[in-house]
Design a protein around this motif. Sequence first.
Motif, PDB file in Angstrom:
ATOM      1  N   TRP A   4      -8.256  -4.599  10.940  1.00  0.00           N
ATOM      2  CA  TRP A   4      -7.060  -3.955  11.478  1.00  0.00           C
ATOM      3  C   TRP A   4      -7.161  -3.689  12.972  1.00  0.00           C
ATOM      4  CZ3 TRP A   4      -2.605  -4.279   9.279  1.00  0.00           C
ATOM      5  CH2 TRP A   4      -2.560  -4.537   7.902  1.00  0.00           C
ATOM      6  N   ASP A  63      -7.481   4.598   7.899  1.00  0.00           N
ATOM      7  CA  ASP A  63      -6.485   4.316   6.869  1.00  0.00           C
ATOM      8  C   ASP A  63      -5.060   4.690   7.268  1.00  0.00           C
ATOM      9  OD1 ASP A  63      -8.508   3.307   5.292  1.00  0.00           O
ATOM     10  OD2 ASP A  63      -8.773   5.156   4.170  1.00  0.00           O
ATOM     11  N   GLN A  64      -4.767   4.731   8.576  1.00  0.00           N
ATOM     12  CA  GLN A  64      -3.402   4.967   9.039  1.00  0.00           C
ATOM     13  C   GLN A  64      -3.040   3.981  10.142  1.00  0.00           C
ATOM     14  OE1 GLN A  64      -2.571   8.954  10.286  1.00  0.00           O
ATOM     15  NE2 GLN A  64      -2.522   9.736   8.202  1.00  0.00           N
ATOM     16  N   LYS A 101       0.348   4.929   5.740  1.00  0.00           N
ATOM     17  CA  LYS A 101      -0.957   5.237   5.160  1.00  0.00           C
ATOM     18  C   LYS A 101      -1.372   4.106   4.237  1.00  0.00           C
ATOM     19  CE  LYS A 101      -2.030   9.629   4.477  1.00  0.00           C
ATOM     20  NZ  LYS A 101      -2.123  10.903   3.779  1.00  0.00           N
ATOM     21  N   LYS A 102      -2.661   3.809   4.223  1.00  0.00           N
ATOM     22  CA  LYS A 102      -3.180   2.751   3.362  1.00  0.00           C
ATOM     23  C   LYS A 102      -3.222   3.226   1.921  1.00  0.00           C
ATOM     24  CE  LYS A 102      -6.683  -0.655   2.881  1.00  0.00           C
ATOM     25  NZ  LYS A 102      -8.042  -0.968   2.817  1.00  0.00           N
ATOM     26  N   ASP A 103      -2.776   2.349   1.019  1.00  0.00           N
ATOM     27  CA  ASP A 103      -2.867   2.613  -0.409  1.00  0.00           C
ATOM     28  C   ASP A 103      -4.327   2.494  -0.815  1.00  0.00           C
ATOM     29  OD1 ASP A 103      -2.879   1.688  -3.357  1.00  0.00           O
ATOM     30  OD2 ASP A 103      -0.829   2.409  -3.057  1.00  0.00           O
ATOM     31  N   ALA A 141      -3.912  -3.653  -1.067  1.00  0.00           N
ATOM     32  CA  ALA A 141      -3.984  -3.989   0.356  1.00  0.00           C
ATOM     33  C   ALA A 141      -2.596  -3.844   0.972  1.00  0.00           C
ATOM     34  CB  ALA A 141      -4.505  -5.401   0.535  1.00  0.00           C
ATOM     35  N   PHE A 161       0.043  -0.891   3.290  1.00  0.00           N
ATOM     36  CA  PHE A 161       0.280   0.380   3.977  1.00  0.00           C
ATOM     37  C   PHE A 161       1.699   0.791   3.657  1.00  0.00           C
ATOM     38  CE2 PHE A 161      -3.377  -1.012   6.273  1.00  0.00           C
ATOM     39  CZ  PHE A 161      -3.979   0.143   6.750  1.00  0.00           C
ATOM     40  N   HIS A 207       2.584  -5.662   3.948  1.00  0.00           N
ATOM     41  CA  HIS A 207       1.546  -6.574   3.469  1.00  0.00           C
ATOM     42  C   HIS A 207       1.332  -7.658   4.511  1.00  0.00           C
ATOM     43  CE1 HIS A 207       2.164  -5.265  -0.766  1.00  0.00           C
ATOM     44  NE2 HIS A 207       3.439  -5.246  -0.435  1.00  0.00           N
TER      45      HIS A 207
END
Length: 190
Positions: free
Chosen positions: A31, A70-71, A92-94, A98, A100, A111
Amino acid sequence: MWLGLPALLLVLAVGCQPQEDTPRESHSINWDKFSGFWYILAIATDTQGLMPVKEHTKLGALVLAVCQRDQLKMTLALSRSLGCQAWEVTLKKDRKKAVFRNSLKGVKGLHVLFTDYEQGLVQLRLGRGSRTYKSLLLLSRRLLSSFWTLKQFLTISDILGLSKSSTLLQKDGEGRQGGRAGSLSLALWP
Protein backbone atom coordinates in the motif's frame (compact mmCIF):
# COMPACT_ATOMS: atom_id res chain seq x y z
CA MET A 1 -4.15 -48.58 -18.93
CA TRP A 2 -6.93 -47.89 -21.44
CA LEU A 3 -9.31 -46.82 -18.72
CA GLY A 4 -6.74 -44.38 -17.26
CA LEU A 5 -5.95 -42.66 -20.56
CA PRO A 6 -9.56 -41.61 -21.38
CA ALA A 7 -10.03 -40.38 -17.81
CA LEU A 8 -6.82 -38.35 -18.09
CA LEU A 9 -7.94 -36.90 -21.44
CA LEU A 10 -11.33 -36.00 -19.95
CA VAL A 11 -9.70 -34.23 -17.00
CA LEU A 12 -7.39 -32.33 -19.35
CA ALA A 13 -10.27 -31.39 -21.66
CA VAL A 14 -12.41 -30.10 -18.79
CA GLY A 15 -9.45 -28.24 -17.30
CA CYS A 16 -8.71 -26.56 -20.62
CA GLN A 17 -12.25 -25.25 -21.13
CA PRO A 18 -12.33 -21.46 -21.21
CA GLN A 19 -13.80 -20.20 -17.97
CA GLU A 20 -15.15 -16.75 -17.31
CA ASP A 21 -12.76 -15.22 -14.81
CA THR A 22 -14.50 -13.20 -12.18
CA PRO A 23 -12.54 -10.26 -10.82
CA ARG A 24 -10.59 -11.12 -7.71
CA GLU A 25 -9.00 -8.81 -5.20
CA SER A 26 -5.26 -8.68 -4.94
CA HIS A 27 -4.13 -9.77 -1.46
CA SER A 28 -0.48 -8.80 -1.76
CA ILE A 29 -0.59 -5.06 -2.35
CA ASN A 30 2.23 -2.93 -1.03
CA TRP A 31 0.00 0.00 0.00
CA ASP A 32 2.91 2.38 0.51
CA LYS A 33 3.96 1.74 -3.10
CA PHE A 34 0.36 1.85 -4.40
CA SER A 35 -0.39 5.13 -2.58
CA GLY A 36 -0.09 8.41 -4.38
CA PHE A 37 -1.55 10.14 -7.42
CA TRP A 38 -3.29 8.16 -10.17
CA TYR A 39 -4.93 9.37 -13.38
CA ILE A 40 -8.33 7.80 -14.06
CA LEU A 41 -8.14 6.96 -17.76
CA ALA A 42 -11.42 5.05 -18.03
CA ILE A 43 -14.48 4.40 -15.91
CA ALA A 44 -17.34 1.92 -16.08
CA THR A 45 -20.10 2.34 -13.55
CA ASP A 46 -23.74 1.89 -12.68
CA THR A 47 -23.40 4.48 -9.89
CA GLN A 48 -25.84 7.37 -10.16
CA GLY A 49 -23.99 10.65 -10.78
CA LEU A 50 -20.50 9.18 -11.04
CA MET A 51 -20.39 8.80 -14.82
CA PRO A 52 -19.23 12.00 -16.51
CA VAL A 53 -21.64 13.60 -18.94
CA LYS A 54 -20.79 13.46 -22.64
CA GLU A 55 -19.32 16.98 -22.79
CA HIS A 56 -17.16 16.52 -19.65
CA THR A 57 -15.16 13.35 -20.16
CA LYS A 58 -11.83 14.76 -18.97
CA LEU A 59 -9.38 12.61 -17.07
CA GLY A 60 -10.16 12.05 -13.43
CA ALA A 61 -7.78 11.60 -10.52
CA LEU A 62 -7.53 9.29 -7.55
CA VAL A 63 -5.19 9.98 -4.66
CA LEU A 64 -4.59 7.33 -2.01
CA ALA A 65 -2.59 7.90 1.15
CA VAL A 66 -1.83 5.53 4.00
CA CYS A 67 -3.04 7.33 7.15
CA GLN A 68 -2.40 4.80 9.87
CA ARG A 69 -2.07 1.09 9.99
CA ASP A 70 -4.99 -0.42 8.05
CA GLN A 71 -6.41 2.97 7.00
CA LEU A 72 -6.40 4.71 3.63
CA LYS A 73 -7.42 8.24 2.78
CA MET A 74 -9.03 8.31 -0.67
CA THR A 75 -9.68 11.42 -2.74
CA LEU A 76 -11.57 10.95 -6.00
CA ALA A 77 -11.86 13.88 -8.44
CA LEU A 78 -13.97 13.83 -11.61
CA SER A 79 -15.03 16.44 -14.15
CA ARG A 80 -18.67 17.52 -13.91
CA SER A 81 -20.81 20.01 -15.79
CA LEU A 82 -20.18 22.60 -13.04
CA GLY A 83 -16.43 21.90 -12.96
CA CYS A 84 -14.27 19.43 -11.11
CA GLN A 85 -15.77 17.76 -8.04
CA ALA A 86 -13.78 15.88 -5.43
CA TRP A 87 -14.86 13.41 -2.77
CA GLU A 88 -12.65 12.52 0.18
CA VAL A 89 -13.11 9.62 2.59
CA THR A 90 -11.04 7.60 5.04
CA LEU A 91 -11.32 3.84 4.54
CA LYS A 92 -10.57 1.03 6.99
CA LYS A 93 -9.20 -2.35 5.98
CA ASP A 94 -11.50 -5.32 6.44
CA ARG A 95 -9.98 -7.94 8.74
CA LYS A 96 -10.93 -10.92 6.57
CA LYS A 97 -11.02 -9.63 2.99
CA ALA A 98 -8.60 -7.65 0.82
CA VAL A 99 -10.90 -4.63 0.82
CA PHE A 100 -11.05 -1.17 2.36
CA ARG A 101 -14.43 0.32 3.28
CA ASN A 102 -16.32 3.05 5.12
CA SER A 103 -19.98 2.05 5.30
CA LEU A 104 -21.00 5.26 7.07
CA LYS A 105 -19.77 7.32 4.10
CA GLY A 106 -21.29 4.97 1.52
CA VAL A 107 -18.11 3.15 0.42
CA LYS A 108 -18.79 -0.58 0.65
CA GLY A 109 -15.47 -1.60 -0.82
CA LEU A 110 -12.31 -0.56 -2.60
CA HIS A 111 -10.67 -3.58 -4.29
CA VAL A 112 -7.43 -3.48 -6.24
CA LEU A 113 -7.94 -6.14 -8.91
CA PHE A 114 -4.58 -5.62 -10.64
CA THR A 115 -1.57 -3.37 -10.33
CA ASP A 116 2.04 -3.24 -11.41
CA TYR A 117 2.26 0.09 -9.52
CA GLU A 118 2.33 1.99 -12.84
CA GLN A 119 -1.17 0.94 -13.95
CA GLY A 120 -4.07 -0.65 -12.15
CA LEU A 121 -7.68 -1.73 -12.13
CA VAL A 122 -9.74 -0.83 -9.09
CA GLN A 123 -13.29 -1.89 -8.32
CA LEU A 124 -15.20 0.58 -6.18
CA ARG A 125 -18.49 -0.49 -4.60
CA LEU A 126 -20.67 2.34 -3.34
CA GLY A 127 -24.06 2.46 -1.65
CA ARG A 128 -25.92 2.23 1.62
CA GLY A 129 -28.16 -0.47 2.99
CA SER A 130 -29.19 -2.99 0.37
CA ARG A 131 -28.29 -0.70 -2.54
CA THR A 132 -24.91 -1.40 -4.08
CA TYR A 133 -23.39 0.27 -7.12
CA LYS A 134 -20.31 -0.96 -8.95
CA SER A 135 -17.57 1.05 -10.59
CA LEU A 136 -14.40 -0.05 -12.33
CA LEU A 137 -11.55 2.42 -12.71
CA LEU A 138 -8.57 2.13 -15.05
CA LEU A 139 -5.70 3.89 -13.29
CA SER A 140 -2.29 4.96 -14.53
CA ARG A 141 0.59 7.03 -13.20
CA ARG A 142 1.02 8.42 -16.73
CA LEU A 143 -1.44 9.70 -19.31
CA LEU A 144 -1.60 6.40 -21.17
CA SER A 145 -2.36 2.75 -20.65
CA SER A 146 -0.99 -0.45 -22.09
CA PHE A 147 -3.13 -2.39 -24.55
CA TRP A 148 -3.25 -5.34 -22.12
CA THR A 149 -4.58 -3.23 -19.22
CA LEU A 150 -7.18 -1.58 -21.46
CA LYS A 151 -8.27 -5.01 -22.69
CA GLN A 152 -8.53 -6.24 -19.08
CA PHE A 153 -10.61 -3.16 -18.22
CA LEU A 154 -13.05 -3.92 -21.04
CA THR A 155 -13.20 -7.63 -20.17
CA ILE A 156 -13.87 -7.03 -16.47
CA SER A 157 -16.40 -4.29 -17.34
CA ASP A 158 -18.26 -6.90 -19.35
CA ILE A 159 -18.09 -9.50 -16.55
CA LEU A 160 -19.44 -6.94 -14.05
CA GLY A 161 -22.25 -5.99 -16.45
CA LEU A 162 -20.85 -2.48 -16.93
CA SER A 163 -19.65 -2.66 -20.53
CA LYS A 164 -22.45 -0.42 -21.83
CA SER A 165 -21.42 2.32 -19.42
CA SER A 166 -17.65 2.19 -20.10
CA THR A 167 -16.16 5.57 -20.97
CA LEU A 168 -12.61 6.31 -21.94
CA LEU A 169 -11.59 9.67 -20.53
CA GLN A 170 -9.36 12.14 -22.36
CA LYS A 171 -6.76 14.74 -21.60
CA ASP A 172 -7.98 18.30 -21.14
CA GLY A 173 -8.33 20.10 -24.47
CA GLU A 174 -8.46 16.96 -26.63
CA GLY A 175 -11.30 16.42 -29.03
CA ARG A 176 -13.66 13.53 -28.51
CA GLN A 177 -11.81 10.62 -30.15
CA GLY A 178 -13.40 7.42 -28.96
CA GLY A 179 -15.98 7.99 -26.32
CA ARG A 180 -17.93 4.96 -25.23
CA ALA A 181 -16.23 1.60 -25.23
CA GLY A 182 -18.62 0.39 -27.90
CA SER A 183 -16.90 2.72 -30.36
CA LEU A 184 -13.42 2.09 -28.98
CA SER A 185 -10.52 3.43 -30.97
CA LEU A 186 -7.14 2.10 -29.87
CA ALA A 187 -5.45 5.34 -30.94
CA LEU A 188 -6.88 7.18 -27.95
CA TRP A 189 -3.60 8.24 -26.41
CA PRO A 190 -0.56 9.60 -28.23
